[in-house]
Design a protein around this motif. Sequence first.
Motif, PDB file in Angstrom:
ATOM      1  N   ARG A  43       0.767  -1.310  -0.038  1.00 22.47           N
ATOM      2  CA  ARG A  43       0.145   0.146   0.067  1.00 22.47           C
ATOM      3  C   ARG A  43       0.772   1.163  -0.110  1.00 22.47           C
ATOM      4  NH1 ARG A  43      -2.751   1.989   3.707  1.00 22.47           N
ATOM      5  NH2 ARG A  43      -4.196   3.057   2.058  1.00 22.47           N
ATOM      6  N   HIS A  78      -5.185   8.243  -5.880  1.00 20.18           N
ATOM      7  CA  HIS A  78      -6.921   8.343  -5.712  1.00 20.18           C
ATOM      8  C   HIS A  78      -7.625   7.542  -6.558  1.00 20.18           C
ATOM      9  CE1 HIS A  78      -6.168  11.952  -3.273  1.00 20.18           C
ATOM     10  NE2 HIS A  78      -5.740  12.602  -4.008  1.00 20.18           N
ATOM     11  N   TYR A  79      -6.776   7.034  -7.677  1.00 16.19           N
ATOM     12  CA  TYR A  79      -7.456   6.015  -8.408  1.00 16.19           C
ATOM     13  C   TYR A  79      -7.002   4.378  -8.176  1.00 16.19           C
ATOM     14  CZ  TYR A  79      -9.295   3.290 -12.267  1.00 16.19           C
ATOM     15  OH  TYR A  79     -10.008   2.251 -13.142  1.00 16.19           O
ATOM     16  N   ASP A  81      -5.163   3.889  -5.174  1.00 14.22           N
ATOM     17  CA  ASP A  81      -5.425   3.866  -3.762  1.00 14.22           C
ATOM     18  C   ASP A  81      -4.234   3.472  -3.216  1.00 14.22           C
ATOM     19  OD1 ASP A  81      -7.078   4.485  -1.521  1.00 14.22           O
ATOM     20  OD2 ASP A  81      -7.447   2.333  -1.219  1.00 14.22           O
ATOM     21  N   ASP A  83      -0.916   4.806  -0.929  1.00 11.50           N
ATOM     22  CA  ASP A  83      -0.443   5.504   0.157  1.00 11.50           C
ATOM     23  C   ASP A  83       0.977   6.362  -0.077  1.00 11.50           C
ATOM     24  OD1 ASP A  83      -0.133   7.263   2.607  1.00 11.50           O
ATOM     25  OD2 ASP A  83      -0.020   5.667   4.107  1.00 11.50           O
ATOM     26  N   ASN A 580     -14.382  12.017  -4.560  1.00 13.10           N
ATOM     27  CA  ASN A 580     -15.545  11.160  -4.016  1.00 13.10           C
ATOM     28  C   ASN A 580     -16.726  11.766  -3.296  1.00 13.10           C
ATOM     29  OD1 ASN A 580     -13.720   8.911  -4.590  1.00 13.10           O
ATOM     30  ND2 ASN A 580     -12.557   9.644  -3.161  1.00 13.10           N
TER      31      ASN A 580
END
Length: 800
Positions: A43, A78-79, A81, A83, A580
């Motif tokens: 992530r 943001h697409y 996801d 971090d 979102n």
Amino acid sequence: MASPARTQPPWKAPESAIPPKLKIYNSLTRTKNDFVPLDSEGRKVTWYSCGPTVYDDSHLGHARNYVSIDILRRVLAHYFDYDLKFVQNITDVDDKIILRGRQQYLLFDFKSKHQNPDDAFSYSSKAFQAYVKKNLPLLPANIQPEAYNAEAKKAYGAILGGKPLASDAEAKTKMHLSTASSAAAALLMAQNDPKFDVADFYTKTEDVLLPYLDSLYGASIDANDHSIFTKLTQKYEQRFMEDMRSLNVLDPDVVTRVTEYGPQIVEFVEKIVKNGFGYVTSDGSVYFDIQAFEQRPGNHYARLEPWNRGNQELQADGEGALTKKSTEKRGDADFALWKSSKPGEPSWPSPWGPGRPGWHIECSAMASDVLGKSIDIHSGGIDLCFPHHDNELAQSEAYWSTTDGSPHGHQWIQYFMHMGHLSISGSKMSKSLKNFTTIREALSRGDWNARSLRIIFLIGGWKDGVEITDGLRAQGKSLESYLDNFFLKAKDLQRNPTENSPTPQDEKLRDALAYTKTALHDALSDSFDTPAAMRAISNLITEYNSADQVAITDNTVLEIARWITKIVRIFGLDGSADPNDGTVGWSGIDIPEEAKEFVYAVSRERDEVRQHAIAGNLSEEKLAAIVEKDFVKGQQNDKAAAPYVEVLASFRESLKGLAREKAPAKDFLALCDKLRNLDLWDLGIYLEDREGRPALVRPVDSELRAARQQKEERELQKREAKEKREAEEAEKAKKRAEMARISPKDMFRTEEYSLWDEEGFPVRDAKGEEVPKSKGKKLRKEWERQRKLHEEWLAGQGQG
């Protein structure tokens, strides 16, 4: 030295139990690789991006780099996801900054002491000749300003001729020619006007004075006074950040500055030397030992661009303009890790004496300090591949190497991402070539805004060169308008919902949405293929526009609109708006908030009037029902709302007046047109009439203004053509009237003939010869026409 053609060391992605979500084109392997973060959970992603060298304003070439990186960063976060931890440096000390800071300081000091015209002219003349001698060797020595233009044209005609430049070297020569030309013109002006404006003169000769003054006094300044340089860098760092925010580029999570990393950089260099990959020269400089590095198994130099490792021009550019050749270098390609400071250069303490960092070492030390020994992504412009990033790689892997001689097997950067250049008319923008348009200049002139420029980079892709052409501008503008119009229609459905029921057409559009989601995901997963992603969005809107929209439910349209809104916000096309939040559209498609209540009210009332007037049933009762409505309850006393309150009140009063006069329907329609074309247009609002639907309320944008201007130009052309025809007809009528006064008996009494009959018809020509029968027939026809014309005139005069 190792051959440039040697095999690259194998690249291995970090191991992870999580399937990769995307592939990234990796400059390190020159192919697309599965993206696998170093993080064991898959992530967290670390990202180091090379930032600006802050000695001048940023230009559109910088916008290309930083906006494109920002797009990739947003998509990754943001697409997909992930971090992210995004680190960007500020280079606030290097050879260019030292030169520029020192020169600006010297120029300011010089101008304060030399305000008389004689000094200004004398120094500038010497500076002009020194500049020409150094940079334009084909021109005669000691050339005089009055001879400059002719000699420059003779020696450099091919470059000055306006043809496309073949190389950066030619572009640089053209820049030098331009600089010398400006100085020559200023010197000629001063020769002819002894009382010239000294301040204006210095402005025009500044570019030749700067290097000249530096050559005279550069070594004498107190370089321990770092403010000489930081005054320049702090100013342009602040302006760079302002420019980036104006382009909607996110701030880095961490900003590092070279001047704040002196001790860490010294420690970094010390360890490289300790590991056996660096050596100190007698002047206190430290160089990277490429041969020693490559002798260690597993190490390779110039992994990004091995074909350039022998390019002396690129090597010299990477070392900086102030670096002098050292006879103590073990290899020609060895590069400076630490430079001993010469007089006039800032310095920091080190074990080798006062010095300053080499250009490449700063990024290695700062990135390693913040992100550790292994980093997921490193980005920058394509021009940084060699030598900057190749040198970063070598020295960083040397730093993290073991000292026992065993292969360290270390990989510092997993994925290198390099943004393509921006060019205009085939020329790459460059500060050093002075062929750039600054970001703030382009934005203030209205050439671009944050959205339009970002769209250009989205449809151009991130790793390929983008050349701005009229065609590309038009393509970007067309796509922006396409999205604008779709969002306007979707938001209008929210204000004016329909009660459509699902149909096969509705299901077809939902299938198109599902297909587009897959197409966009595949595009972004394929190394952020934003051109394909934008095409997918455009094709979906085309599906909607070409469909029978009456057969599509509001829910389907709004679902599509919300999804497209989310994606364009992920791309950074709507400021800081949340991707979102489930809303529809982007900024710029709404009328002002204070206008809404009053404009929507007047639009509804106008719709009613038009509907009844067109149908021919605009009765007194229906008019009364419209004009007697209670006034809207908005903030009528709000100063910002006042113009819109006035429009609504004025429209109602005009309706009442027409009703009292029992005016025909066409007068009511004319009033509705005036509201649309004048009253609201002047307030930046347009009502787009639609058959069977309420008028679409929208802001006046550049597309509408252009359409109106074209319409007005066509109408003007028609009026002018009509006026021209009428003038021509009037002139013909005038001539005809003048001709009609002439009696047919007099029309041929000219020197061309010598004898006429009793009707004035010519019998003999000027020589006394009989008029030929063929000509006589022709003349007779003219005579008969004149007779009829004259008789009509006489009748009009009451003399028939």
